[in-house]
Write an enzyme that holds these catalytic residues in place. Structure first.
Site, PDB file in Angstrom:
ATOM      1  N   HIS A  21      56.685 -25.805   7.652  1.00  0.00           N
ATOM      2  CA  HIS A  21      56.316 -26.918   8.541  1.00  0.00           C
ATOM      3  C   HIS A  21      57.077 -26.800   9.858  1.00  0.00           C
ATOM      4  O   HIS A  21      56.527 -27.020  10.939  1.00  0.00           O
ATOM      5  CB  HIS A  21      56.665 -28.270   7.915  1.00  0.00           C
ATOM      6  CG  HIS A  21      56.075 -28.503   6.562  1.00  0.00           C
ATOM      7  ND1 HIS A  21      56.811 -28.962   5.506  1.00  0.00           N
ATOM      8  CD2 HIS A  21      54.814 -28.348   6.097  1.00  0.00           C
ATOM      9  CE1 HIS A  21      56.031 -29.089   4.445  1.00  0.00           C
ATOM     10  NE2 HIS A  21      54.821 -28.713   4.767  1.00  0.00           N
ATOM     11  N   CYS A 129      44.882 -27.757  -2.276  1.00  0.00           N
ATOM     12  CA  CYS A 129      44.148 -27.535  -1.020  1.00  0.00           C
ATOM     13  C   CYS A 129      43.319 -28.752  -0.637  1.00  0.00           C
ATOM     14  O   CYS A 129      42.885 -28.862   0.496  1.00  0.00           O
ATOM     15  CB  CYS A 129      43.156 -26.391  -1.124  1.00  0.00           C
ATOM     16  SG  CYS A 129      43.835 -24.768  -1.320  1.00  0.00           S
ATOM     17  N   CYS A 143      42.920 -20.696  -7.691  1.00  0.00           N
ATOM     18  CA  CYS A 143      42.811 -20.946  -6.252  1.00  0.00           C
ATOM     19  C   CYS A 143      43.400 -19.759  -5.498  1.00  0.00           C
ATOM     20  O   CYS A 143      44.512 -19.329  -5.797  1.00  0.00           O
ATOM     21  CB  CYS A 143      43.585 -22.219  -5.902  1.00  0.00           C
ATOM     22  SG  CYS A 143      43.986 -22.301  -4.141  1.00  0.00           S
ATOM     23  N   HIS A 146      46.784 -21.066  -3.655  1.00  0.00           N
ATOM     24  CA  HIS A 146      47.931 -21.531  -4.436  1.00  0.00           C
ATOM     25  C   HIS A 146      48.117 -20.809  -5.767  1.00  0.00           C
ATOM     26  O   HIS A 146      49.092 -21.051  -6.463  1.00  0.00           O
ATOM     27  CB  HIS A 146      47.820 -23.041  -4.689  1.00  0.00           C
ATOM     28  CG  HIS A 146      47.927 -23.844  -3.440  1.00  0.00           C
ATOM     29  ND1 HIS A 146      46.832 -24.200  -2.681  1.00  0.00           N
ATOM     30  CD2 HIS A 146      49.005 -24.329  -2.775  1.00  0.00           C
ATOM     31  CE1 HIS A 146      47.230 -24.878  -1.630  1.00  0.00           C
ATOM     32  NE2 HIS A 146      48.529 -24.971  -1.657  1.00  0.00           N
ATOM     33  N   LYS A 294      53.531 -17.233   0.665  1.00  0.00           N
ATOM     34  CA  LYS A 294      53.541 -18.389   1.548  1.00  0.00           C
ATOM     35  C   LYS A 294      54.538 -19.399   0.982  1.00  0.00           C
ATOM     36  O   LYS A 294      54.568 -19.648  -0.212  1.00  0.00           O
ATOM     37  CB  LYS A 294      52.166 -19.026   1.603  1.00  0.00           C
ATOM     38  CG  LYS A 294      52.153 -20.284   2.461  1.00  0.00           C
ATOM     39  CD  LYS A 294      50.774 -20.907   2.519  1.00  0.00           C
ATOM     40  CE  LYS A 294      50.791 -22.120   3.412  1.00  0.00           C
ATOM     41  NZ  LYS A 294      50.433 -23.356   2.752  1.00  0.00           N
ATOM     42  N   LYS A 297      55.644 -25.959  -1.497  1.00  0.00           N
ATOM     43  CA  LYS A 297      56.249 -26.672  -2.616  1.00  0.00           C
ATOM     44  C   LYS A 297      55.627 -26.176  -3.921  1.00  0.00           C
ATOM     45  O   LYS A 297      56.311 -25.943  -4.903  1.00  0.00           O
ATOM     46  CB  LYS A 297      56.005 -28.168  -2.463  1.00  0.00           C
ATOM     47  CG  LYS A 297      56.642 -28.914  -3.611  1.00  0.00           C
ATOM     48  CD  LYS A 297      56.599 -30.402  -3.464  1.00  0.00           C
ATOM     49  CE  LYS A 297      57.243 -30.997  -4.698  1.00  0.00           C
ATOM     50  NZ  LYS A 297      56.873 -32.359  -4.922  1.00  0.00           N
TER      51      LYS A 297
HETATM   52  N1  MSP Z   1      47.738 -32.002   5.798  1.00  0.00           N
HETATM   53  C1  MSP Z   1      47.139 -30.740   6.028  1.00  0.00           C
HETATM   54  C2  MSP Z   1      46.867 -30.540   7.508  1.00  0.00           C
HETATM   55  C3  MSP Z   1      46.005 -31.590   8.126  1.00  0.00           C
HETATM   56  S1  MSP Z   1      45.837 -31.370   9.835  1.00  0.00           S
HETATM   57  C4  MSP Z   1      44.651 -32.407  10.279  1.00  0.00           C
HETATM   58  C5  MSP Z   1      48.062 -29.634   5.545  1.00  0.00           C
HETATM   59  N2  MSP Z   1      49.340 -29.955   5.421  1.00  0.00           N
HETATM   60  S2  MSP Z   1      50.494 -28.966   4.923  1.00  0.00           S
HETATM   61  O1  MSP Z   1      51.690 -29.754   4.986  1.00  0.00           O
HETATM   62  O2  MSP Z   1      50.171 -28.401   3.675  1.00  0.00           O
HETATM   63  O3  MSP Z   1      50.572 -27.759   5.897  1.00  0.00           O
HETATM   64  C6  MSP Z   1      50.257 -27.897   7.250  1.00  0.00           C
HETATM   65  C7  MSP Z   1      50.577 -26.681   8.041  1.00  0.00           C
HETATM   66  O4  MSP Z   1      51.942 -26.336   7.916  1.00  0.00           O
HETATM   67  C8  MSP Z   1      49.890 -25.370   7.711  1.00  0.00           C
HETATM   68  O5  MSP Z   1      48.618 -25.225   8.106  1.00  0.00           O
HETATM   69  C9  MSP Z   1      50.723 -24.461   8.547  1.00  0.00           C
HETATM   70  O6  MSP Z   1      50.409 -24.634   9.885  1.00  0.00           O
HETATM   71  C10 MSP Z   1      52.090 -25.019   8.271  1.00  0.00           C
HETATM   72  N3  MSP Z   1      52.662 -24.287   7.187  1.00  0.00           N
HETATM   73  C11 MSP Z   1      52.895 -24.701   5.914  1.00  0.00           C
HETATM   74  N4  MSP Z   1      53.482 -23.698   5.244  1.00  0.00           N
HETATM   75  C12 MSP Z   1      53.640 -22.641   6.059  1.00  0.00           C
HETATM   76  C13 MSP Z   1      54.274 -21.425   5.968  1.00  0.00           C
HETATM   77  N5  MSP Z   1      54.852 -20.992   4.878  1.00  0.00           N
HETATM   78  N6  MSP Z   1      54.340 -20.673   7.106  1.00  0.00           N
HETATM   79  C14 MSP Z   1      53.851 -21.119   8.303  1.00  0.00           C
HETATM   80  N7  MSP Z   1      53.241 -22.244   8.399  1.00  0.00           N
HETATM   81  C15 MSP Z   1      52.981 -22.961   7.267  1.00  0.00           C
HETATM   82  O7  MSP Z   1      47.596 -28.537   5.327  1.00  0.00           O
END
Ligand code: MSP
Length: 503
Positions: A21, A129, A143, A146, A294, A297
């Site tokens: 994030h 997802c 999936c 995941h 990736k 959690k």
């Molecule tokens: N809630 C949705 C997004 C909705 S936007 C209208 C979602 N959330 S998430 O928390 O799972 O992840 C959001 C984003 O965090 C991913 O698309 C990515 O941009 C970023 N990342 C989450 N894990 C990541 C990594 N390990 N590496 C880089 N970015 C990643 O999807």
């Protein structure tokens, strides 16, 4: 003043903020800061995605109601971003009334356009997802993202007729080349559209944790329809038309490659249906992997960014995130990689330059910085450094932008080594070299502001510049020759003490 707006994804509140994030958020922050430096009126949005089955299940596991649960996690995102020095202008939670109003309005607009219809759906669903998958898309029945089992669902849902939008989307993208960046990610998105579009369900009756459909309150909105709308509800869609018109369309949605389908296919189709202008740009990042996977959690391999900040400092961490991987590509996070980059670029190059300059000015110039020469060889290095830095930020390449900025740091270190002012007697020759080096450092301080803002201010103050470096404006502040002779230069502790690599 031009408006420039950008967004990060809104993060699910099922997990605490992790390095993945932080990755997208830091890139957004640096870009926002760059545009402020360019004099743009910036709106940088981030927030949390709080509805849907995944959150409902996480709340159940924690023995809390969904909103109680979201209320415990959303502040952790806010705190994490404050600690990472994220300069977001707004933070939207999808449980806020302004967001409900925006989602209701967009749903109604698509419904009125005839693009949302009732139908029955069955299929395999990945809760992590919040997405259905076809058998072909699954890998060993798991999936593909995941690597977890999917669940069979059958529901009467309202469907968004995405299949009607294939040609219009392809035409739109064809007439807006470069809207999605980098190119290879754009091609992946276009491939998704070309391979055929399935209608997707935009409502659920199997759960109540969501926003009710305005025309049928037995259904709540599908979490992705809900979430995407945050980008508009945050700037007034559904509550403040004037503000919405000021800030829409957005300049950049920064997203990860995992959410391309939603942002580059669903979202523009939803907007077309409602007769709303499409975003101007999408920046599609890769993943930051940990041990080749990736970070998530669900995979259990998360790295807490706040631990790294405590260890290496906020700017050490920000720098690593921005410099280490080329935007769009996957990167592999390793602690050794973090320390190596810190030692080479921050401790050896930048930190060393500042301490050398301050030491020589102290010894040979009585601690007072001399003014630069108009015809310094460093003037040319500074000119190309800022031009290349600007071009790279504008094409969404943070790692290139930093390389370009570091070219000036390297040129200045080389200039000092060639002239060896520490070996000379005090006098005009030393003053000239040190004035040039101080002027280069002044420009470096300006150029590093987006990436490492605290360090930028520290350099600014050590070389005796008044006020805030973030109040400087490019291109004016990047022009050679503005370091005022006569400022007090301070030695101070090393900005980036060298770190030992673990044995
Ligand atoms: N809630 C949705 C997004 C909705 S936007 C209208 C979602 N959330 S998430 O928390 O799972 O992840 C959001 C984003 O965090 C991913 O698309 C990515 O941009 C970023 N990342 C989450 N894990 C990541 C990594 N390990 N590496 C880089 N970015 C990643 O999807």
């Amino acid at each position: 003043m031009a408006n420039f707006s950008l967004t990060t994804p809104i993060y699910y509140v099922n997990a605490k903020p992790h390095l993945g994030h932080a990755y997208t958020t830091i890139i957004g922050d640096a870009l926002a800061r760059w545009h402020r430096l360019m004099g743009d009126n910036v709106h940088f949005l981030t927030g949390t995605d709080e509805h849907g089955l995944k959150i409902q299940q996480a709340a159940d596991d924690a023995g809390l109601t969904p909103i109680e649960f979201a209320d415990t996690i959303a502040p952790q995102f806010k705190e994490a971003w404050a600690k990472l020095n994220i300069s977001n202008d707004d933070f939207i939670r999808t449980t806020e009334p302004r967001h409900y109003a925006g989602v209701a309005k967009l749903l109604q607009a698509c419904y009125d356009a005839g693009d949302i219809e009732l139908d029955v759906y069955s299929g395999k669903y990945c809760v992590a997802c919040e997405e259905y998958f076809t058998d072909e898309e699954l890998e060993d029945d798991l999936c593909p993202i995941h690597k977890r089992p999917v669940e069979y669902f059958e529901e009467e849902n309202y469907f968004f007729r995405l299949s009607r939008f294939q040609d219009r989307l392809l035409e739109w993208y064809a007439s807006h080349p470069g809207a999605m960046t980098p190119d290879f990610r754009a091609n992946e998105a276009l491939g998704l559209i070309r391979s055929g579009l399935r209608d997707f369900s935009v409502s659920r009756t199997s759960l109540t944790w969501g926003i009710p459909l305005p025309w049928d309150s037995k259904h709540v909105a599908y979490v992705w329809f809900d979430a995407l709308t945050n980008y508009m509800s945050a700037v007034g869609y559904g509550t403040d038309d004037e503000r919405f018109n000021e800030w829409w369309p957005v300049d950049y949605h920064l997203i990860g490659k995992d959410i391309v389908r939603h942002h580059c296919v669903y979202w523009p189709a939803m907007l077309m249906s409602a007769g709303i202008e499409l975003p101007k740009g999408w920046g599609i990042g890769g993943w930051l992997l940990s041990g080749g996977e990736k970070m998530s959690k669900t995979s259990g391999n998360v790295v807490n960014p706040l631990d790294l900040v405590d260890d290496i400092g906020v700017d050490g961490f920000r720098y690593y995130v921005l410099a280490e991987t080329s935007f769009g590509q996957d990167g592999d996070f390793t602690y050794e990689g973090l320390l190596t980059r810190y030692n080479s670029d921050l401790a050896n190059n930048l930190g060393n330059l500042l301490s050398r300059v301050a030491t020589v000015v102290d010894k040979k110039c009585g601690g007072i910085g001399p003014s630069p020469a108009a015809d310094s060889v460093l003037a040319t290095a500074a000119e190309s450094a800022w031009q290349d830095t600007a071009a790279a930020w504008h094409s969404l390449q943070p790692s290139k932008a930093l390389e370009a900025t570091w070219s000036l740091i390297r040129a200045t270190n080389a200039y000092l080594e060639n002239n060896e002012p520490w070996k000379s007697e005090p006098g005009e020759a030393v003053d000239r070299v040190m004035g040039d080096a101080l002027e280069a450092l002044r420009i470096v301080a300006v150029l590093i502001t987006p990436a490492i803002p605290q360090t930028a201010q520290a350099v600014w103050e050590r070389i005796g510049m008044p006020g805030q470096v973030s109040d400087q404006r490019i291109p004016a502040a990047a022009a050679w020759g503005q370091y005022p002779g006569g400022a007090t230069v301070t030695k101070g502790d090393p900005l980036f003490p060298r770190r030992q690599l673990p044995a």
